[in-house]
Design a protein around this motif. Structure first.
Motif, short mmCIF file in Angstrom:
data_model
loop_
_atom_site.label_atom_id
_atom_site.label_comp_id
_atom_site.label_asym_id
_atom_site.label_seq_id
_atom_site.Cartn_x
_atom_site.Cartn_y
_atom_site.Cartn_z
N HIS A 157 -20.78 9.02 -0.01
CA HIS A 157 -20.41 8.73 -1.39
C HIS A 157 -21.34 7.69 -2.01
CE1 HIS A 157 -16.84 11.18 -1.36
NE2 HIS A 157 -16.53 10.67 -0.19
N SER B 135 -8.70 2.36 2.00
CA SER B 135 -9.52 2.01 0.83
C SER B 135 -9.63 0.49 0.68
CB SER B 135 -8.91 2.63 -0.43
OG SER B 135 -9.66 2.29 -1.56
N HIS C 45 -20.19 5.92 -5.18
CA HIS C 45 -19.00 5.07 -5.12
C HIS C 45 -19.36 3.65 -5.56
CE1 HIS C 45 -15.58 2.88 -3.52
NE2 HIS C 45 -14.95 4.05 -3.43
N TYR D 52 0.86 -1.20 0.00
CA TYR D 52 0.00 0.00 0.00
C TYR D 52 0.89 1.24 0.00
CZ TYR D 52 -3.34 -3.51 1.45
OH TYR D 52 -4.11 -4.64 1.51
N SER E 96 -4.15 6.06 3.16
CA SER E 96 -5.46 6.10 2.47
C SER E 96 -5.64 4.88 1.58
CB SER E 96 -5.67 7.42 1.72
OG SER E 96 -4.96 7.47 0.55
N ALA E 97 -4.57 4.34 1.02
CA ALA E 97 -4.68 3.11 0.23
C ALA E 97 -5.02 1.92 1.13
CB ALA E 97 -3.38 2.85 -0.53
N MET F 163 -17.10 9.39 4.60
CA MET F 163 -17.11 8.07 3.96
C MET F 163 -18.53 7.65 3.60
SD MET F 163 -14.47 5.86 6.20
CE MET F 163 -12.80 6.37 6.47
N THR G 143 -13.04 -1.79 1.07
CA THR G 143 -13.41 -2.74 0.02
C THR G 143 -13.63 -4.13 0.62
OG1 THR G 143 -12.23 -1.50 -1.67
CG2 THR G 143 -12.66 -3.82 -2.14
#
Length: 178
Positions: free
Chosen positions: A122, A68, A125, A60, A64-65, A119, A72
């Motif tokens: 969205h 994310s 998204h 990562y 933030s990755a 979060m 997921t």
């Protein structure tokens, strides 16, 4: 005597890669539950997941990755949870219980309310859309799916008890367009 691993190298490497990512993500969720999203650092994640910083950054690029990827994984788990439920009410109840009892969400309600609200805002998204499609598959109602999605999102900010989860899930199914 230990048997030799006859799997091809790429399969072993892939399995190691997945286990490392799972360790990173589960550690990240645990850290968020303990100290909040903002207070969790890449150093904390590296230390607690027992991977080197280089390994963490190979998986990562930044925090933030990691977040994310965690989101997921959480949404994919919720979709799987809903798909395994028997009825629309069962699916909504299981999702409600999962959201209402999640330690990371509880911590974010206390320490990172602004980030949590961001979060949840969205609706366009792809993960939101995937969860909505899953609920639509159970309910067969676009209007009912929209109501259910907003009901579930509300629980990220205001969790329900198990009894409330069941009662409200049944009411949603009985009194909406499901």
């Amino acid at each position: 005597m230990t048997p030799l691993n006859n799997a091809p190298t790429y399969q072993r490497q892939g399995a190691i890669h997945r286990r490392t990512e799972e360790a990173i993500l589960s550690t990240t969720k645990s850290l968020i539950a303990q100290k909040g999203l903002t207070a969790t650092t890449m150093i904390d994640i590296s230390t607690e997941s027992q991977v080197s910083r280089a390994t963490l950054y190979n998986h990562y690029r930044d925090k933030s990755a990691v977040i994310s990827a965690l989101i997921t994984a959480e949404v994919e788990f919720m979709i799987e949870l809903a798909n395994k439920a028997g009825t629309p009410a069962d699916a909504l109840e299981k999702l409600s219980l999962y959201i209402s009892t999640d330690g990371a969400l509880a911590s974010m309600r206390m320490h990172d309310k602004e980030a949590l609200t961001e979060m949840l805002s969205h609706a366009e998204h792809p993960l939101y859309v995937d969860l909505a499609k899953c609920l639509f598959g159970a309910t067969k109602s676009a209007a009912g799916t929209g109501i259910a999605m907003r009901w579930l999102m509300g629980q990220a900010l205001q969790p329900l008890t198990p009894a409330q989860s069941r009662e409200q899930a049944e009411l949603l199914v009985d009194r909406t367009l499901f």
